[in-house]
Structures are given as structure tokens and as C-alpha cells.
Design a protein around this motif. Structure first.
Motif, PDB file in Angstrom:
ATOM      1  N   TRP A 178       0.831  -1.197   0.000  1.00  0.00           N
ATOM      2  CA  TRP A 178       0.000   0.000   0.000  1.00  0.00           C
ATOM      3  C   TRP A 178       0.864   1.246   0.000  1.00  0.00           C
ATOM      4  O   TRP A 178       2.057   1.225   0.309  1.00  0.00           O
ATOM      5  CB  TRP A 178      -0.952   0.004   1.204  1.00  0.00           C
ATOM      6  CG  TRP A 178      -0.260   0.042   2.539  1.00  0.00           C
ATOM      7  CD1 TRP A 178       0.166   1.152   3.220  1.00  0.00           C
ATOM      8  CD2 TRP A 178       0.081  -1.075   3.364  1.00  0.00           C
ATOM      9  NE1 TRP A 178       0.755   0.794   4.406  1.00  0.00           N
ATOM     10  CE2 TRP A 178       0.707  -0.560   4.528  1.00  0.00           C
ATOM     11  CE3 TRP A 178      -0.088  -2.465   3.236  1.00  0.00           C
ATOM     12  CZ2 TRP A 178       1.175  -1.394   5.547  1.00  0.00           C
ATOM     13  CZ3 TRP A 178       0.362  -3.286   4.253  1.00  0.00           C
ATOM     14  CH2 TRP A 178       0.980  -2.751   5.389  1.00  0.00           C
ATOM     15  N   ARG A 179       0.214   2.351  -0.346  1.00  0.00           N
ATOM     16  CA  ARG A 179       0.869   3.656  -0.313  1.00  0.00           C
ATOM     17  C   ARG A 179      -0.215   4.722  -0.179  1.00  0.00           C
ATOM     18  O   ARG A 179      -1.385   4.492  -0.529  1.00  0.00           O
ATOM     19  CB  ARG A 179       1.696   3.914  -1.584  1.00  0.00           C
ATOM     20  CG  ARG A 179       0.887   4.090  -2.846  1.00  0.00           C
ATOM     21  CD  ARG A 179       1.791   4.287  -4.078  1.00  0.00           C
ATOM     22  NE  ARG A 179       1.052   4.813  -5.204  1.00  0.00           N
ATOM     23  CZ  ARG A 179       0.315   4.100  -6.036  1.00  0.00           C
ATOM     24  NH1 ARG A 179       0.216   2.779  -5.862  1.00  0.00           N
ATOM     25  NH2 ARG A 179      -0.339   4.674  -7.029  1.00  0.00           N
ATOM     26  N   GLU A 180       0.182   5.869   0.331  1.00  0.00           N
ATOM     27  CA  GLU A 180      -0.737   7.000   0.368  1.00  0.00           C
ATOM     28  C   GLU A 180      -1.041   7.449  -1.057  1.00  0.00           C
ATOM     29  O   GLU A 180      -0.253   7.216  -1.988  1.00  0.00           O
ATOM     30  CB  GLU A 180      -0.124   8.143   1.176  1.00  0.00           C
ATOM     31  CG  GLU A 180       0.068   7.798   2.650  1.00  0.00           C
ATOM     32  CD  GLU A 180       0.751   8.896   3.432  1.00  0.00           C
ATOM     33  OE1 GLU A 180       1.414   9.741   2.788  1.00  0.00           O
ATOM     34  OE2 GLU A 180       0.637   8.908   4.666  1.00  0.00           O
ATOM     35  N   THR A 181      -2.158   8.134  -1.243  1.00  0.00           N
ATOM     36  CA  THR A 181      -2.589   8.482  -2.601  1.00  0.00           C
ATOM     37  C   THR A 181      -1.669   9.495  -3.271  1.00  0.00           C
ATOM     38  O   THR A 181      -1.712   9.655  -4.497  1.00  0.00           O
ATOM     39  CB  THR A 181      -4.019   9.043  -2.585  1.00  0.00           C
ATOM     40  OG1 THR A 181      -4.066  10.210  -1.751  1.00  0.00           O
ATOM     41  CG2 THR A 181      -5.000   7.997  -2.064  1.00  0.00           C
ATOM     42  N   THR A 182      -0.829  10.177  -2.491  1.00  0.00           N
ATOM     43  CA  THR A 182       0.103  11.143  -3.073  1.00  0.00           C
ATOM     44  C   THR A 182       1.493  10.566  -3.306  1.00  0.00           C
ATOM     45  O   THR A 182       2.384  11.264  -3.801  1.00  0.00           O
ATOM     46  CB  THR A 182       0.225  12.376  -2.155  1.00  0.00           C
ATOM     47  OG1 THR A 182       0.590  11.932  -0.842  1.00  0.00           O
ATOM     48  CG2 THR A 182      -1.096  13.131  -2.084  1.00  0.00           C
ATOM     49  N   GLN A 194       4.743   2.050   0.128  1.00  0.00           N
ATOM     50  CA  GLN A 194       5.284   2.490   1.416  1.00  0.00           C
ATOM     51  C   GLN A 194       5.170   1.429   2.508  1.00  0.00           C
ATOM     52  O   GLN A 194       5.906   1.470   3.491  1.00  0.00           O
ATOM     53  CB  GLN A 194       4.550   3.758   1.870  1.00  0.00           C
ATOM     54  CG  GLN A 194       4.747   4.941   0.933  1.00  0.00           C
ATOM     55  CD  GLN A 194       3.861   6.106   1.316  1.00  0.00           C
ATOM     56  OE1 GLN A 194       2.642   5.971   1.426  1.00  0.00           O
ATOM     57  NE2 GLN A 194       4.463   7.263   1.566  1.00  0.00           N
ATOM     58  N   ASN A 217      -8.275   6.103   1.636  1.00  0.00           N
ATOM     59  CA  ASN A 217      -7.075   6.907   1.892  1.00  0.00           C
ATOM     60  C   ASN A 217      -5.798   6.331   1.310  1.00  0.00           C
ATOM     61  O   ASN A 217      -4.765   7.000   1.333  1.00  0.00           O
ATOM     62  CB  ASN A 217      -6.886   7.085   3.403  1.00  0.00           C
ATOM     63  CG  ASN A 217      -8.069   7.754   4.053  1.00  0.00           C
ATOM     64  OD1 ASN A 217      -8.863   8.421   3.396  1.00  0.00           O
ATOM     65  ND2 ASN A 217      -8.216   7.571   5.362  1.00  0.00           N
ATOM     66  N   TYR A 218      -5.837   5.088   0.824  1.00  0.00           N
ATOM     67  CA  TYR A 218      -4.635   4.417   0.343  1.00  0.00           C
ATOM     68  C   TYR A 218      -4.901   3.727  -0.985  1.00  0.00           C
ATOM     69  O   TYR A 218      -6.038   3.358  -1.287  1.00  0.00           O
ATOM     70  CB  TYR A 218      -4.148   3.363   1.360  1.00  0.00           C
ATOM     71  CG  TYR A 218      -3.638   3.944   2.653  1.00  0.00           C
ATOM     72  CD1 TYR A 218      -2.276   4.210   2.829  1.00  0.00           C
ATOM     73  CD2 TYR A 218      -4.508   4.230   3.699  1.00  0.00           C
ATOM     74  CE1 TYR A 218      -1.820   4.751   4.022  1.00  0.00           C
ATOM     75  CE2 TYR A 218      -4.050   4.771   4.890  1.00  0.00           C
ATOM     76  CZ  TYR A 218      -2.702   5.031   5.037  1.00  0.00           C
ATOM     77  OH  TYR A 218      -2.234   5.574   6.219  1.00  0.00           O
TER      78      TYR A 218
END
Length: 460
Positions: free
Chosen positions: A408-412, A417, A436-437
Motif C-alpha cells: 500500500w501507499r498514500e494516494t500522493t 510504502q 485513503n490508500y
């Protein structure tokens, strides 16, 4: 002339681990070590030789011109002599290995850059995979061996094409010769293609055949202009390579898959972007001190490459190119003006740099061909308003599969990550909000080889 034919076989975490809910099994087995360097890949990377690459480049330049419409009868000059030498060299270095070398040819009709019907001949070396569950999964790597002058129709003037693209051709030949001595689960296809300068003709023909034959091309790389570390202003940058990766295609009509990416904000999770993440991770792991700079475009402005026909056929495809190009050494007639030398000459090629780019290719191709396939039918449940995320997927068929991990990763963020191995299951819940992800699911084998991630579609 013999032609390459598709065989029946080919056709036929970083964040808190407590964020992961326990799967619906008694216990999650220990995760394979996915961060360790694989000894086989280290050995392959170490075997890539700058000196052999230099010898290949010098030999290709010695044919004076490799223009697509140049002489095909001479044994010393022209594109015919070049392709016969490439084929013979691949056969020589592949002797005693499973490497299969053949021509793939077609007649290109008259077009904007073809003044007469012309035979376009790719030289294709195929290293069959050894695992029944994986051998029909293909990874393709290419370089184009044709060259050109300022006038794209000049078929007789000297056109050495040392960087564009003897460098890429030499890298592909070196990859084939080194990797033929090793075994991989999936199939590797090493191509030196013609007609690139006349409109990507050789690559387009092969890609169309692949799609018509329903071949499972799981990833494609082209190496085009990978030979120089010196920019036009004299700056030296031999510590990185650009990797061009398309997001969603710029077409009038969207496919259902593309529409789904756009609807969920997944424009950065196209097949090619997922492949680029894997390439950056593996390339930088095995080629220390060398950066794979992912450029989030399909190619440079005003230019194109042999990955583009593969993109048009719906395959994941990427382009390697040096960080700073010197355009006085590309598509230029040989000459000196005001003390400045123009032309694509061998003296402007950095062979150590080219070898490092080849090593990145080798590490990535080996890691892909040793790993399981990317999981299929990956979905995220969206039928309830909850603050966690449940992903489901179809089970892989590989006998050495250890299980799966969710990333997963943050959308930005551009790269993954966090990650968690969830075992050999087909459903898992993550205590992170799907709002959020961005998520992906990877397959992992018992040796720790990891697949490219698959982006989940909504499941209602």
C-alpha cells in the motif's frame, strides 16, 4: 529465409505491521525474505561485460550503415550483413543452451518512410521457461539495430548509429548470451528489431502477432539510446537511467479497464507503472549506486520507441534511455562544423555506463522470470461503509508459491510504502481505509521472488 514462428507452447512492512488483520486461518506462516539478493541474479549481473558490449557496438558500426532500406546482399556493409552477423553471434553464444534464434520477417509496403516494399527482419532469441505453470508467460527486451542519417530516407550514406541504437542492440545481445546459461520459470524473448527509424515497423509487426496469437506478454522493455553519460553541455551523469512509463493511453475511447482506473483515481497504477515500480526496486537493489529514474510519460516529446507498439496492443511496456541526450550525435550526417563533430560515432559511447543499464535490465528480467505471475482478478470489497479494506484475488497456479503480500501507499506517493505477507490465502483485510490508500497484491514464491503488484478493482 526462415522466419520466427510462435510455438504451440507459447501460444497455447515499512509501516506498522499491526495494521493488518489476521487472516481466516489458524496462523500466518513466516514470510519468505523478499528483500534478500538472489544469488542467481547476482551472478547474472556480475557476468554482464562492458568489453563485450563495446565489441558488439564496434562491429555494428563497422557495417557503415544499417538503414532499413540499405544493401542486403553485401557481407560487409548494410543492414543485411548486420542482421546475419547478429543471428550468427547469438547462435554462437547460445550453443549448448536452450536459446532458440530465428528471424521474424515481413514485407512492409510503401509508406511515408518506406519508398519501396521492403523486408523488415527482426532477429529473435527465445529462452523458454522451465516451469509448466509459467513458461507461457513472456518477458520481452529489445533494441533496434537499424540506423539513420539526417535524411531519414538516406539508405546509402554512412550512418554508424553507435548510440542510436547499437548501444541498445549490444545490450540485448549481451543479455541473451549471459542469461541463456541460466534457467527461469517464465520465458524470455530477446529481440533486435529493424525498421524503428522508419516507423517502429519491426516491433509493431511482432507486437501485432503476439496479440493475434493471444500471447501472455507480461512485460516489455526497449533499450534505445542508452550509450552516453555525457550531456550536450558536457555534464557527466553516469549514475542513473531514465525509465519512461505510460499511465493511461491517450485514446478517444476508454477500455473498461482504463475507465476503472480513472474512476478510482488509479491513473498511476497502470500495468506499465506497476512494472516500472518493480523495475526501479530490482534494478537499484542489484546495481548499487545506480538510480532508475521513472519518468511518468510514455516517451520524450517529438520522439518514440519500440515499446509504443506494445502499449498499443495493451501490454505493459517501458523504455530505457540515458539521462541527458546530445542531439548533435543523433540522426546527424557525419561532419565537422566550427570545430564541432556531428554524428553518432563510437567515440561518444560510454561502454561502462551502457553495461550498467544492461545490468539493470538483467536484474529486472531475471527477477520477473523467476517470480510468480502477478495475481489475477484482484478486487477490493466496496459493498459496506467500513474503515478497513478487504481484498480478494484468484489463486496462482505455481507449485512453488509461498503466498501473497498486500502492499500500500498514500494516494500522493509514487512508490509502495508498506507491505504485509498474508500467507497462501485469497482474501485478507487491512486495517487501513480504502478511501485513503492505494493497494496492490503481489504473489511470492518460497525463495522470496515477488511478482509485480496488481491493482484492485472495486467489488460491490
Amino acid at each position: 529465409m526462415p522466419r520466427f514462428r510462435f510455438t504451440a507452447g507459447l501460444i497455447a512492512g515499512l509501516f506498522a505491521t499491526s495494521a493488518i488483520a489476521a487472516p481466516a486461518t489458524p496462523a500466518t506462516p513466516a514470510a519468505p525474505d523478499v528483500s534478500r539478493r538472489q544469488p542467481q541474479i547476482d551472478k547474472i549481473v556480475a557476468e554482464i561485460s562492458a568489453k563485450r558490449i563495446e565489441n558488439y557496438v564496434r562491429k555494428l558500426v563497422s557495417f557503415e550503415t544499417r538503414h532499413t532500406m540499405s544493401d542486403t546482399s553485401s557481407e560487409t556493409t548494410g543492414i543485411g550483413a548486420a542482421r546475419r552477423w547478429i543471428k550468427a553471434e547469438l547462435e554462437r553464444c547460445g550453443a549448448g543452451t536452450p536459446l532458440q534464434v530465428a528471424y521474424d520477417s515481413h514485407i512492409s509496403p510503401v509508406s511515408a518512410r518506406i519508398s519501396r516494399p521492403t523486408e523488415i527482419v527482426n532477429v529473435v532469441a527465445t529462452l523458454p521457461g522451465t516451469q509448466d505453470a509459467s513458461k507461457e508467460r513472456l518477458y520481452v527486451v529489445s533494441g533496434h539495430y537499424d540506423s539513420r542519417n539526417t535524411d531519414v530516407m538516406d539508405a546509402t550514406g554512412k550512418s554508424p548509429g553507435a548510440n542510436d541504437d547499437a548501444s541498445g542492440t549490444a545490450a540485448v545481445m549481451e543479455l541473451a548470451c549471459v542469461m541463456a546459461k541460466h534457467k527461469f520459470d517464465a520465458t524470455l524473448v530477446f529481440m533486435t528489431v529493424a525498421g524503428e527509424e522508419q516507423g517502429l515497423l519491426g516491433a509493431a509487426h511482432w507486437a501485432k502477432q503476439a496479440r493475434a496469437g493471444n500471447l501472455n506478454v507480461a512485460g516489455m522493455f526497449t533499450n534505445d539510446i542508452i550509450g552516453s553519460s555525457r550531456a550536450d553541455d558536457g555534464r557527466i551523469d553516469d549514475k542513473q537511467v531514465r525509465l519512461f512509463a505510460q499511465s493511461i493511453p491517450a485514446t478517444k475511447e476508454m477500455s473498461d479497464a482504463v475507465r476503472q482506473l480513472v474512476a478510482t483515481g488509479g491513473e498511476n497504477d497502470s500495468l506499465s507503472r506497476q512494472l516500472a515500480r518493480h523495475t526501479k526496486e530490482q534494478g537499484e537493489r542489484y546495481v548499487k549506486g545506480f538510480k532508475v529514474s521513472v519518468i511518468q510519460r510514455h516517451d520524450r516529446y517529438l520522439r518514440g520507441g519500440d515499446h509504443m507498439p506494445f502499449l498499443e496492443q495493451g501490454y505493459a511496456a517501458l523504455r530505457f534511455t540515458e539521462p541527458n541526450e546530445d542531439f548533435s550525435h543523433q540522426h546527424q550526417n557525419l561532419r565537422t562544423e566550427n570545430g564541432k563533430v556531428y554524428g553518432d560515432l563510437t567515440e561518444f559511447v560510454d561502454f561502462d555506463y551502457t553495461a550498467r543499464v544492461a545490468k539493470v535490465n538483467a536484474a529486472t528480467l531475471a527477477s520477473l522470470a523467476l517470480a510468480p505471475a502477478a495475481p489475477q482478478q484482484v478486487k477490493v470489497r466496496t459493498d459496506q461503509l467500513v474503515n478497513d479494506s478487504t481484498l480478494v484475488w484468484q489463486a496462482n497456479a505455481e507449485p512453488d508459491l509461498a503466498g501473497y503480500r498486500i502492499v500500500w501507499r498514500e494516494t500522493t506517493a509514487s512508490g509502495w510504502q508498506g507491505s504485509k505477507f498474508v500467507g497462501n490465502v485469497t482474501e485478507a483485510t487491512v486495517k487501513l481505509s480504502k478511501d485513503n490508500y492505494f493497494f496492490g497484491v503481489q504473489a511470492v514464491d518460497k525463495d522470496g521472488n515477488v511478482s509485480v503488484a496488481t491493482y484492485p478493482a472495486p467489488l460491490r
